[in-house]
Design a protein around this motif. Structure first.
Motif, PDB file in Angstrom:
ATOM      1  N   LEU B 171     -64.507 -31.733   6.529  1.00 17.19           N
ATOM      2  CA  LEU B 171     -63.867 -33.361   6.052  1.00 17.19           C
ATOM      3  C   LEU B 171     -63.003 -33.956   7.300  1.00 17.19           C
ATOM      4  N   SER B 175     -59.640 -31.240   6.241  1.00 18.78           N
ATOM      5  CA  SER B 175     -59.906 -28.929   5.134  1.00 18.78           C
ATOM      6  C   SER B 175     -61.225 -28.820   5.589  1.00 18.78           C
ATOM      7  N   VAL B 176     -61.463 -27.557   5.445  1.00 16.26           N
ATOM      8  CA  VAL B 176     -62.507 -26.975   5.409  1.00 16.26           C
ATOM      9  C   VAL B 176     -62.927 -26.758   4.336  1.00 16.26           C
ATOM     10  N   ILE B 177     -64.046 -26.776   3.301  1.00 17.18           N
ATOM     11  CA  ILE B 177     -65.113 -26.640   2.764  1.00 17.18           C
ATOM     12  C   ILE B 177     -66.280 -25.427   2.574  1.00 17.18           C
ATOM     13  N   TRP B 178     -66.634 -24.623   1.697  1.00 20.42           N
ATOM     14  CA  TRP B 178     -67.824 -23.921   1.211  1.00 20.42           C
ATOM     15  C   TRP B 178     -68.130 -24.407   0.124  1.00 20.42           C
ATOM     16  N   THR B 179     -69.713 -24.687   0.452  1.00 18.00           N
ATOM     17  CA  THR B 179     -70.438 -25.346  -0.188  1.00 18.00           C
ATOM     18  C   THR B 179     -71.790 -24.626  -1.263  1.00 18.00           C
ATOM     19  N   ASP B 181     -71.839 -19.799  -1.215  1.00 15.78           N
ATOM     20  CA  ASP B 181     -71.519 -18.498  -0.689  1.00 15.78           C
ATOM     21  C   ASP B 181     -72.757 -17.456  -0.564  1.00 15.78           C
ATOM     22  N   CYS B 186     -76.988 -22.872  -6.490  1.00 22.17           N
ATOM     23  CA  CYS B 186     -75.576 -23.461  -6.524  1.00 22.17           C
ATOM     24  C   CYS B 186     -74.900 -23.893  -8.355  1.00 22.17           C
ATOM     25  N   LEU B 191     -74.120 -30.284  -2.801  1.00 24.48           N
ATOM     26  CA  LEU B 191     -73.314 -30.595  -2.007  1.00 24.48           C
ATOM     27  C   LEU B 191     -74.049 -30.259  -0.802  1.00 24.48           C
TER      28      LEU B 191
END
Lengths: 481, 481
Positions: B171, B175-179, B181, B186, B191
């Motif tokens: 982002l 920062s690093v996101i996972w939407t 797995d 979900c 997202l």
């Protein structure tokens, strides 16, 4: 809020009969199918049009009270429970089918249309609305969208989001948006997609273009019984390895079989430890050969009995065991809690062991009914909620099943939503940055938390705080530089 | 921005060879396949890992410069053009297949993996990645996600969003996101879904779990030639009315046929005014009967010639006409502009008339290649962009086609995205409230407009202004109350 004035104004919008204020009547709106936490609304309003909904939401903003959308109240995660009171907007009077456009395979409906009634309405046309949650005879299209509902046939046909072409939504400021015009593709950001599964926290859907799916030319169903679950799961693996995409792949365990067998006298043998239903559909040509293949796979995996169903009447009978499973649970215990988690399909056997282990350790019967094709488990914890000790153990069982699903690379909801039931598990699945991104998304739709507050995010971390926290982190980072 | 310092710091992150600053080299990054508007970036960076991407984005925030993600640059709406300069993050060195999980039908890849290479890699496994845009031999998975790409087979298999299980995204604050797995469902807001088609304006995808699709057991293709488009479109209607869901339904018109015929000597008769390709797939049993049915429908709709293709070699030959159509356009004119709009399927014949009318009135040849099954048109406007008058008429033609699509209840992009090509048409499709909702969503992800600024929203209405406008409208409303 000035309750008297608010109620008078609501009556001006929807008429006297569209406003429910009687305390006893309000009690029936204090929860949905998840009764862990109950809260009565201050008032229930039953509008008939988008304009009325918009006016109600503007009024709610003026009085600064929450708005909670509600369909049929069949949800299982507390999504329709008004955690902070306020106004429930019930969609029961918004149940018109507004436009049927068969040549383009779509229909425009209000959100209060009942899933099953839509499909009944369409029967003669040769089309149907594909998502078929177990509650389909009562649940509404609006609720399906809010929860992105699935059902046995979502293995082949996809969940609700795959069948919604666009929605009309009233936002927190009372404005009315359309996210698409009913063509299969959207332009710009996929607002339609992100509204699906947003559990009434972004706004309230007031109309929607739905994609219609052709009824298959032919259907074949096989019911197979096995001494153990292992035979059923290995059959599923082989059917999938064979390259088939069945319309449905459903498994029930010994306790679930016993419940339906007792209640409906289906004549299942006592030694049956697992029941598998495989449904295939498509053009008639070749479907019987496919059925024979599947029957052979069932036998080679140690089935006790294999019952192919070729006619619609036979198929209804075969499906009745599965479709009545949840209803039959009442025979086994005064209360049940239906768990909904998903793991990668290959982890299902491991999950079944873990669920059995939890049941044994906590000394609670657990029946299992699950969508085996997509790894969606539904352990059913049987208990008596009037007994505090059993109640406590049931909660423990739910907790452990959630955490083990996450440990196995899964998620905490397949089709029932997060609501209040699972909000405290979100931080186990998502880290703070992930949650902050969701919160920022929420803030984009509903910055003041007008719609359905107190859901999805953990109780101690509401969307606004999470989003602000992200913002301040970004700035802190800038200052360091 | 301090260019020297920024470039030195970028080299510290990715190494000297990962930073492009040579002005000539930067010129090749000044546009994608849409050359309407070109802008060179200040610098191009080629990271290899998520950590490097995160560090680059943090650096960009410190220097307050835009970040533009870029895959292969095959986009057709200017999505990868750095309208305000800044840093291009090219994903060409992030092309690893990280984990193949066949039993769960999924693969974890970096965004720079090329669509076709993924499918080649999977061939022996019996799986493939279903979206197959025309650029599939060059385009990347990251670009497919950014544009929610389709292709001829998306009629049956769905577009990119239907095949993405979750993404890792950096982002704007680094920062690093996972939407998600990698499980099919979900939890919480979708997202993953809303990132698909966000055209690089929310952040940059650094890894993704993709859903794999089984290769069908068998495929049958029919190529049919008709004297006019009408015969082809009525065949399509009858195939669909018959309840079939072909894997692909593609039409080409006279001019498109002429182009491929001349270039590849395919031996099409001169009187062919339309070419239709129908592909069906599934289990072998019954597929030949289906093929015969389709052949009969083609003949009964006045086909001049019908060529069924049963073997893979025959099928490659049949498809070659369609797959090489865009490449062959170079034979007809120095420049072409490929239009991408969608209308409800029943409006296709009307649209074809309108497109022909526009071509005639503006005196420009227009070839047509389209995904007939889902109403996705691709008129190809042929002109010489060096001639200002032709250039102007070509732009006029694009404008008129866009507006007529909207008038016919369609949208302005099927699969190519909005980018800069179509940003000024957004207000014709969406009203201010609709756009404000999209803008608010954008603000949730990227409040400062760090990522790919100047896209999707009209030039005079950037996302922040639109979102603020909505906010102030809401307050104005409150004050009135």
């Amino acid at each position: 809020m000035e309750p008297t004035r608010l109620i008078a104004e609501l009556k001006q919008i929807v008429g006297v009969t569209g406003v429910v204020t009687d305390p006893d009547a309000l009690m029936t709106y204090d929860a949905d199918g998840c009764v862990m936490d109950t809260h009565a609304p201050h008032v229930v309003v039953l509008p008939t049009s988008t304009e009325q909904v918009s006016a109600i939401v503007r009024l709610a903003a003026q009085h600064d009270v929450p708005v909670v959308p509600r369909g049929a109240g069949t949800g299982l995660s507390g999504g329709a429970t008004p955690m902070h009171g306020g106004i429930i907007i019930g969609t029961s009077r918004m149940s018109q089918i507004l436009e049927l456009d068969l040549p383009n395979g779509r229909v425009l409906v209000q959100p209060g249309v009942i899933n099953w009634e839509l499909t009944q309405y369409l029967t003669l046309s040769g089309y149907h609305f594909a998502p078929d949650p177990s509650s389909q005879k009562a649940c509404t299209i609006g609720g399906n969208i809010a929860n992105n509902s699935g059902g046995p046939h979502c293995l082949k046909y996809g969940v609700t989001t795959n069948h919604v072409l666009g929605v009309e939504m009233v936002l927190a400021d009372g404005s009315v948006i359309w996210t698409g015009d009913g063509t299969p593709d959207c332009a710009g950001y996929d607002l339609t997609g992100v509204i699906n599964g947003s559990e009434g926290t972004f706004g309230i859907v007031t109309a929607t273009w739905l994609r219609l799916t052709r009824l298959p030319e032919a259907i074949r169903v096989v019911l197979a019984l096995y001494p153990t679950i292992a035979g059923a799961t290995s059959t599923v693996s082989q059917v999938i390895a064979r390259g088939l995409l069945p319309a449905a792949l459903e498994i029930m365990d010994r306790l679930a079989i016993k419940a339906v067998n007792t209640m409906y006298r289906l004549g299942m043998p006592d030694e049956a430890g697992a029941l598998l239903i495989v449904e295939v559909d498509g053009v008639t040509d070749g479907l019987d050969e496919l059925l024979n293949d599947i029957v052979a796979i069932c036998w080679s995996n140690g089935a006790l009995d294999v019952r192919p169903a070729r006619t619609p009447a036979e198929q209804v009978r075969v499906w009745s065991a599965r479709k009545n499973a949840f209803g039959a649970m009442g025979r086994l215990a005064p209360t049940y809690h239906l768990v909904d988690t998903v793991v990668p399909r290959t982890r299902l056997p491991k999950m079944m062991e873990e669920v059995a282990q939890i049941a044994q350790e906590l000394n609670l019967p657990v029946a299992n009914v699950f969508h085996a094709g997509d790894g969606n488990l539904h352990p059913i914890i049987l208990f008596d909620r009037r007994d505090p000790d059993q109640n406590e153990r049931a909660l423990q069982a739910v907790n452990r099943m959630m955490l083990i699903s996450i440990e196995q690379g899964g998620v905490i909801s397949g089709e029932h939503g997060i609501g209040v039931e699972k909000q405290e598990f979100m931080p186990y699945l998502f880290n703070q940055d992930d949650l902050a991104a969701m919160a920022a998304l929420h803030q984009g739709f509903d910055p003041e938390g007008r719609f359905n507050p107190g859901k999805i995010f953990p109780k101690t971390q509401n969307a606004r705080d999470l989003a602000e926290q992200r913002h301040s982190m970004a700035f802190a980072d800038r200052d360091v530089a």
